[in-house]
Design a protein around this motif. Structure first.
Motif, PDB file in Angstrom:
ATOM      1  N   VAL A  69       0.858  -1.182   0.000  1.00 30.98           N
ATOM      2  CA  VAL A  69       0.000   0.000   0.000  1.00 30.98           C
ATOM      3  C   VAL A  69       0.896   1.233   0.000  1.00 30.98           C
ATOM      4  N   PHE A 128      -1.229  -5.997   4.675  1.00 30.20           N
ATOM      5  CA  PHE A 128      -0.652  -4.889   3.899  1.00 30.20           C
ATOM      6  C   PHE A 128       0.803  -4.624   4.272  1.00 30.20           C
ATOM      7  N   TRP A 151       2.777  -1.338   4.227  1.00 29.04           N
ATOM      8  CA  TRP A 151       2.490   0.084   4.029  1.00 29.04           C
ATOM      9  C   TRP A 151       3.767   0.862   3.737  1.00 29.04           C
TER      10      TRP A 151
END
Ligand SMILES: [Zn+2]
Length: 247
Positions: free
Chosen positions: A91, A112, A114
């Protein structure tokens, strides 16, 4: 082997809240080597899966923390964690969005990976070269440019008129601009664009094709296209969920 030209599919384009049967902002940016989900507004996950499965998503890019641009993410968190069980999805989002997401996705790393983006950040995602520029908006917001070979796509995200779109280049194949209201509201100092200002932005970067998105609820698509066409020379489309544009 079939060659897929770089393209953008509209997963949702309603400003602030979805119109009947619609969805908030989201796009799927596809090329030979990557499928990137750009903004995960409420309602876009269902439309995304008409085109790719979650396990096929190369990355998710979130332009900013306003609810209509990312709140499908906690749903994706649960889908990946409990059902899809694919590798964590990269992400790219702002720090503010991350801080909100952490409250709803406590075991974030299971779904995720990030990466915080700021003004000037760049990233290669497969054959897509991404670059971000901070816009003129209420919270830290990143407009995106994507280059694939000689093709290019620019998304303004949400912005007021003070952002200099040419920070992301002087020419672009496809520009998707927010176009929230009509020109009679420009004096209100709202940090969004009128259709006329969206047309000016498209002209500023010599877009081959300008797409208007993020119209506020109840706005006339015809009026938006008309006002933008008075300042932009090329073809104009008002986005509709399901549209696909080659760039
Ligand atoms: Zn916003």
């Amino acid at each position: 082997m079939s060659v897929t030209p770089p393209n953008v599919t509209v997963l949702g384009c309603s400003g602030s809240y979805a119109k009947p049967g619609g969805a908030c902002t989201g796009f799927l940016v596809q090329s030979q080597q990557a499928s990137v989900w750009l903004d995960a507004g409420p309602g876009t996950l269902g439309n995304l899966q008409k085109h790719v499965g979650l396990e096929e998503v190369s990355a998710i890019v979130l332009t900013h923390e306003h609810a209509d641009h990312w709140l499908e993410l906690p749903v994706v968190y649960n889908a990946v964690r409990h059902y899809i069980k694919c590798d964590p999805i990269p992400v790219y989002g702002t720090r503010g969005t991350l801080e909100l997401a952490q409250q709803m996705c406590p075991a974030m790393e299971e779904s995720f990976l990030w990466n915080i983006i700021t003004d000037g950040s760049q990233e290669s995602i497969g054959d897509q070269q991404w670059k971000w520029s901070q816009t003129d908006h209420y919270v830290e917001t990143m407009a995106s440019r994507v280059d694939v070979g000689d093709s290019s796509f620019l998304f303004t995200a949400d912005t007021g008129p003070e952002w200099d779109i040419s920070q992301l280049g002087e020419t672009v194949s496809l520009a998707i601009s927010e176009s929230t209201f009509l020109s009679h509201r420009e004096r209100e100092g709202i940090l969004h664009l009128s259709a006329r200002q969206a047309g000016e932005f498209g002209q500023r970067v010599n877009a081959d094709h300008l797409v208007l998105s993020h119209l506020a609820p109840g706005e006339s698509e015809d009026d938006h296209a008309l006002q933008a066409s008075q300042v932009f020379d090329g073809p104009i489309t008002v986005a509709t969920a399901g549209d696909q544009y080659i760039f």
